[in-house]
Scaffold this motif. Structure first.
Motif, PDB file in Angstrom:
ATOM      1  N   ARG A  60       0.796  -1.081  -0.053  1.00 28.99           N
ATOM      2  CA  ARG A  60       0.200   0.062  -0.001  1.00 28.99           C
ATOM      3  C   ARG A  60       0.516   1.414  -0.044  1.00 28.99           C
ATOM      4  N   VAL A  61       1.822   1.262   0.500  1.00 32.03           N
ATOM      5  CA  VAL A  61       2.872   2.582   0.272  1.00 32.03           C
ATOM      6  C   VAL A  61       3.758   2.810  -0.656  1.00 32.03           C
ATOM      7  N   GLN A  62       3.859   3.831  -1.183  1.00 38.78           N
ATOM      8  CA  GLN A  62       4.731   4.374  -2.319  1.00 38.78           C
ATOM      9  C   GLN A  62       5.422   5.504  -2.045  1.00 38.78           C
ATOM     10  N   ASN A  63       6.666   6.062  -2.648  1.00 40.83           N
ATOM     11  CA  ASN A  63       7.368   6.995  -2.611  1.00 40.83           C
ATOM     12  C   ASN A  63       6.467   8.330  -2.644  1.00 40.83           C
ATOM     13  N   GLY A  64       6.603   9.287  -1.876  1.00 42.19           N
ATOM     14  CA  GLY A  64       6.033  10.575  -2.148  1.00 42.19           C
ATOM     15  C   GLY A  64       4.839  10.788  -1.202  1.00 42.19           C
ATOM     16  N   GLN A  65       4.234   9.538  -0.781  1.00 42.97           N
ATOM     17  CA  GLN A  65       3.268   9.359   0.089  1.00 42.97           C
ATOM     18  C   GLN A  65       3.430   9.967   1.347  1.00 42.97           C
ATOM     19  N   ARG A  66       2.352  10.694   2.068  1.00 43.20           N
ATOM     20  CA  ARG A  66       2.293  11.118   3.324  1.00 43.20           C
ATOM     21  C   ARG A  66       1.838  10.236   4.284  1.00 43.20           C
ATOM     22  N   LEU A  67       2.353   9.806   5.618  1.00 45.09           N
ATOM     23  CA  LEU A  67       1.792   8.820   6.342  1.00 45.09           C
ATOM     24  C   LEU A  67       1.935   9.373   7.742  1.00 45.09           C
ATOM     25  N   LEU A  68       1.166   8.855   8.675  1.00 43.34           N
ATOM     26  CA  LEU A  68       1.209   9.019  10.106  1.00 43.34           C
ATOM     27  C   LEU A  68       1.542   7.658  10.489  1.00 43.34           C
ATOM     28  N   ILE A  69       2.739   8.002  11.226  1.00 45.87           N
ATOM     29  CA  ILE A  69       3.381   6.500  11.756  1.00 45.87           C
ATOM     30  C   ILE A  69       3.545   6.434  13.432  1.00 45.87           C
ATOM     31  N   GLU A  70       3.476   5.371  13.955  1.00 45.94           N
ATOM     32  CA  GLU A  70       3.357   5.276  15.453  1.00 45.94           C
ATOM     33  C   GLU A  70       3.967   4.152  15.672  1.00 45.94           C
ATOM     34  N   GLY A  71       4.905   4.271  16.741  1.00 42.84           N
ATOM     35  CA  GLY A  71       5.845   3.067  17.027  1.00 42.84           C
ATOM     36  C   GLY A  71       7.018   3.445  18.079  1.00 42.84           C
ATOM     37  N   ARG A  72       7.793   2.498  18.596  1.00 39.24           N
ATOM     38  CA  ARG A  72       8.931   2.616  19.297  1.00 39.24           C
ATOM     39  C   ARG A  72      10.068   3.391  18.455  1.00 39.24           C
ATOM     40  N   LEU A  73      11.047   4.248  19.087  1.00 46.23           N
ATOM     41  CA  LEU A  73      12.133   4.646  18.503  1.00 46.23           C
ATOM     42  C   LEU A  73      13.195   4.006  19.201  1.00 46.23           C
ATOM     43  N   ARG A  74      14.419   3.411  18.286  1.00 42.46           N
ATOM     44  CA  ARG A  74      15.292   2.724  18.764  1.00 42.46           C
ATOM     45  C   ARG A  74      16.629   3.235  18.088  1.00 42.46           C
ATOM     46  N   MET A  75      17.576   3.396  18.899  1.00 45.38           N
ATOM     47  CA  MET A  75      18.899   3.897  18.192  1.00 45.38           C
ATOM     48  C   MET A  75      19.717   2.556  17.967  1.00 45.38           C
ATOM     49  N   ASN A  76      20.313   2.352  16.737  1.00 42.81           N
ATOM     50  CA  ASN A  76      21.373   1.183  16.381  1.00 42.81           C
ATOM     51  C   ASN A  76      22.679   1.847  16.083  1.00 42.81           C
ATOM     52  N   THR A  77      23.517   1.127  16.454  1.00 39.54           N
ATOM     53  CA  THR A  77      25.150   1.390  16.085  1.00 39.54           C
ATOM     54  C   THR A  77      25.317   0.876  14.585  1.00 39.54           C
ATOM     55  N   MET A  78      25.903   1.737  13.962  1.00 36.61           N
ATOM     56  CA  MET A  78      26.176   1.107  12.538  1.00 36.61           C
ATOM     57  C   MET A  78      27.812   1.533  12.104  1.00 36.61           C
ATOM     58  N   PRO A  79      28.235   0.571  11.526  1.00 31.37           N
ATOM     59  CA  PRO A  79      29.894   0.721  11.303  1.00 31.37           C
ATOM     60  C   PRO A  79      29.837   1.743  10.070  1.00 31.37           C
ATOM     61  N   ARG A  80      30.904   2.823  10.054  1.00 32.94           N
ATOM     62  CA  ARG A  80      31.189   3.508   8.917  1.00 32.94           C
ATOM     63  C   ARG A  80      32.329   3.220   8.210  1.00 32.94           C
TER      64      ARG A  80
END
Length: 90
Positions: A60-80
């Motif tokens: 159902r979701v496409q580029n450019g679409q505006r959404l209202l999202i709800e959930g948990r925010l999590r921080m991930n550590t990524m190697p550069r």
């Protein structure tokens, strides 16, 4: 408890992959949201949905679409590329 609600714009359409053990679908997409202060750059996040939600996102979701999202925010550590690590919100 960590809980957030954001109004976002989809900048990368959802892609689905599956877990190795029980083939649970996982959808990932990139979104952008407006800054809190004028003059600041927009924020960007990777959004992840599991199971039935992953299938719905893909269908159902496409580029450019505006959404209202709800959930948990999590921080991930990524190697550069330079060997350092950076934290990213997801």
């Amino acid at each position: 408890m960590n809980h957030c609600v954001l109004e976002v714009e989809v900048i990368d359409a959802p892609t689905v992959r599956y877990t190795q053990d029980n083939q649970t679908p996982i959808a990932e997409m990139a979104v952008r949201f407006d800054p809190l202060r004028e003059g600041d750059p927009p924020g960007e996040l990777k959004v992840v949905g599991w199971g039935n939600l992953a299938q719905e996102l893909q269908n159902r979701v496409q580029n450019g679409q505006r959404l209202l999202i709800e959930g948990r925010l999590r921080m991930n550590t990524m190697p550069r590329g330079d060997g350092m690590k950076e934290k990213r919100a997801e």
